[in-house]
Design a protein around this motif. Structure first.
Motif, PDB file in Angstrom:
ATOM      1  N   ARG A  56      17.360  -7.127  -0.777  1.00  0.00           N
ATOM      2  CA  ARG A  56      18.606  -7.893  -0.641  1.00  0.00           C
ATOM      3  C   ARG A  56      19.759  -7.021  -1.121  1.00  0.00           C
ATOM      4  N   LEU A  57      20.958  -7.516  -0.880  1.00  0.00           N
ATOM      5  CA  LEU A  57      22.152  -6.757  -1.227  1.00  0.00           C
ATOM      6  C   LEU A  57      22.213  -6.431  -2.708  1.00  0.00           C
ATOM      7  N   GLN A  58      21.862  -7.391  -3.565  1.00  0.00           N
ATOM      8  CA  GLN A  58      22.000  -7.174  -5.004  1.00  0.00           C
ATOM      9  C   GLN A  58      21.092  -6.043  -5.493  1.00  0.00           C
ATOM     10  N   GLY A 199      30.094 -12.597   6.477  1.00  0.00           N
ATOM     11  CA  GLY A 199      29.086 -12.849   7.491  1.00  0.00           C
ATOM     12  C   GLY A 199      27.980 -11.819   7.541  1.00  0.00           C
ATOM     13  N   GLU A 200      27.777 -11.086   6.434  1.00  0.00           N
ATOM     14  CA  GLU A 200      26.607 -10.202   6.334  1.00  0.00           C
ATOM     15  C   GLU A 200      25.447 -11.041   5.811  1.00  0.00           C
ATOM     16  N   GLU A 201      25.530 -11.464   4.562  1.00  0.00           N
ATOM     17  CA  GLU A 201      24.589 -12.446   4.025  1.00  0.00           C
ATOM     18  C   GLU A 201      25.207 -13.838   4.000  1.00  0.00           C
ATOM     19  N   GLY A 202      26.519 -13.895   3.858  1.00  0.00           N
ATOM     20  CA  GLY A 202      27.213 -15.172   3.787  1.00  0.00           C
ATOM     21  C   GLY A 202      27.278 -15.872   5.135  1.00  0.00           C
ATOM     22  N   ARG A 218      40.807  -6.924  10.230  1.00  0.00           N
ATOM     23  CA  ARG A 218      39.523  -6.409  10.714  1.00  0.00           C
ATOM     24  C   ARG A 218      38.433  -7.068   9.892  1.00  0.00           C
ATOM     25  N   LEU A 219      37.274  -7.303  10.506  1.00  0.00           N
ATOM     26  CA  LEU A 219      36.165  -7.995   9.860  1.00  0.00           C
ATOM     27  C   LEU A 219      35.010  -7.026   9.633  1.00  0.00           C
ATOM     28  N   ASP A 220      34.567  -6.904   8.385  1.00  0.00           N
ATOM     29  CA  ASP A 220      33.466  -5.998   8.051  1.00  0.00           C
ATOM     30  C   ASP A 220      32.137  -6.744   8.117  1.00  0.00           C
ATOM     31  N   HIS A 221      31.217  -6.228   8.890  1.00  0.00           N
ATOM     32  CA  HIS A 221      29.930  -6.841   9.230  1.00  0.00           C
ATOM     33  C   HIS A 221      30.153  -7.951  10.258  1.00  0.00           C
ATOM     34  N   GLY A 222      30.099  -9.197   9.837  1.00  0.00           N
ATOM     35  CA  GLY A 222      30.335 -10.303  10.760  1.00  0.00           C
ATOM     36  C   GLY A 222      29.138 -10.744  11.568  1.00  0.00           C
ATOM     37  N   CYS A 253      17.535  -5.889   4.881  1.00  0.00           N
ATOM     38  CA  CYS A 253      16.754  -7.023   5.404  1.00  0.00           C
ATOM     39  C   CYS A 253      17.628  -8.117   6.005  1.00  0.00           C
ATOM     40  N   VAL A 254      18.824  -7.738   6.479  1.00  0.00           N
ATOM     41  CA  VAL A 254      19.624  -8.669   7.271  1.00  0.00           C
ATOM     42  C   VAL A 254      18.925  -8.900   8.607  1.00  0.00           C
TER      43      VAL A 254
END
Length: 341
Positions: A56-58, A199-202, A218-222, A253-254
């Motif tokens: 995960r991200l953390q 919008g990566e994990e959120g 601009r949107l990063d990931h999404g 693991c997205v």
């Protein structure tokens, strides 16, 4: 090399989602630790690479912040930046808009001036050495509070003529964009561009907040925008650029398989998606590695690759004349791979 691999190598491109601290390769980490007499929790380069297994991200962020501790002087930040730009230039990146996390350094006693001046020196060196232009984007750490973000924005004021914009990164879950609405509004009043990880994990709701409350350019990931068809329609209608990071998505693991990456769906639905490396030292590849991963998985053809590179310039913060120059160079490079045109 395959035809697609030749095309990837030949295309000029921009990179719009790169955390400069995330380009700290283990070899440079060890060299800086030795230079600055800093103890790190790894015995060898191999130990560091073995630790790069994330669920995960953390998990990633924990090792990311530990690695950043070796960065102490302007020379360190200059060397870090130039090492990235050398790799980017080898991938035919001709323009890069890079994130930096000043709070990760000021919170451990490193003055903002050391970080900014070191990175700016590396950017200047890269333009002289490679002709590679770049812009700097100051990111707020979203696991900290908005007061800390305001303090960071205030500390940045002497350098705002050389900082393109502000961003929002670090732990996404539990830290919605709304938490930073006021500081983003202030940044907008100061003439800074605004971008945010969402919008990566959120959930898609975080993307809505980034658009409506942070007023992002601009949107990063999404990635998770695709769960909300009305949102997808809006993003396409507004030509909102998404800075997508395939190898990062796989490593964190997205997605569980590159063949399941949403890039084909994004392109099919008219989204202005771009390809970027995010934190390449940790996620196993620089920008061309990300393009190649998509090609190897059978997700893109030559037209898709050219469109993704084209989007990288259209989504950049370069002026229209510079964009037009880069697009003409891209068209010239791509011509040999589109015999039907």
């Amino acid at each position: 090399m395959t035809v697609l691999e030749h095309l990837i190598a030949d295309m000029p491109k921009a990179e719009l989602h790169l955390h400069i601290e995330g380009s700290l390769e283990p070899e440079l980490m060890f060299a800086l630790a030795q230079r600055n007499k800093v103890t790190i929790p790894f015995a060898s380069v191999e130990d560091v690479r073995a630790a790069y297994s994330f669920s995960r991200l953390q998990d990633f962020l924990d090792i990311y912040y530990a690695g950043a501790d070796v960065l102490r002087t302007e020379e360190d930040f200059r060397d870090l930046a130039l090492a990235y730009f050398d790799r980017a230039a080898a991938d035919n990146v001709v323009h890069a808009e890079i994130f930096f996390d000043p709070q990760a350094h000021t919170d451990r006693g490193i003055p903002f001036s050391v970080v900014a001046e070191g990175l700016l020196a590396g950017m200047k060196d890269a333009e002289a050495k490679h002709g590679l232009t770049s812009r700097l984007i100051l990111c707020f750490l979203r696991h900290l509070d908005e007061d800390a973000a305001f303090a960071t924005l205030a500390a940045a004021e002497p350098w705002l003529d050389r900082i393109e914009g502000v961003g929002l990164d670090s732990s996404e879950m539990g830290h919605p964009p709304a938490k930073f609405a006021n500081v983003f509004a202030r940044a907008g009043e100061m003439g800074l561009r605004r971008v945010a990880h969402a919008g990566e994990e959120g959930p898609p709701a975080y993307v809505h907040e980034a658009l409506d409350l942070l007023k992002v350019d601009r949107l990063d990931h999404g990635n998770r925008s695709l769960e909300d068809q009305a949102l997808v329609t809006r993003l396409a209608r507004e030509s909102m650029t998404l800075t997508v990071c395939p190898l990062s998505n796989l490593k964190l693991c997205v997605i569980d398989d590159m063949r399941a990456h949403p890039i084909p769906t994004m392109l099919r639905q008219g989204l202005r998606a771009t390809i970027n490396s995010d934190d390449p030292a940790y996620f196993g590849g620089y920008v061309n590695d990300n393009y190649r991963a998509l090609a190897t998985a059978g997700l893109v053809d030559a037209d898709d690759l050219i469109l993704l590179a084209r989007n990288s310039f259209l989504g950049s913060f370069l002026d229209d004349a510079a964009v037009a120059t880069h697009l003409a160079a891209l068209d010239a490079a791509a011509h040999h791979y589109q015999p039907s045109r």
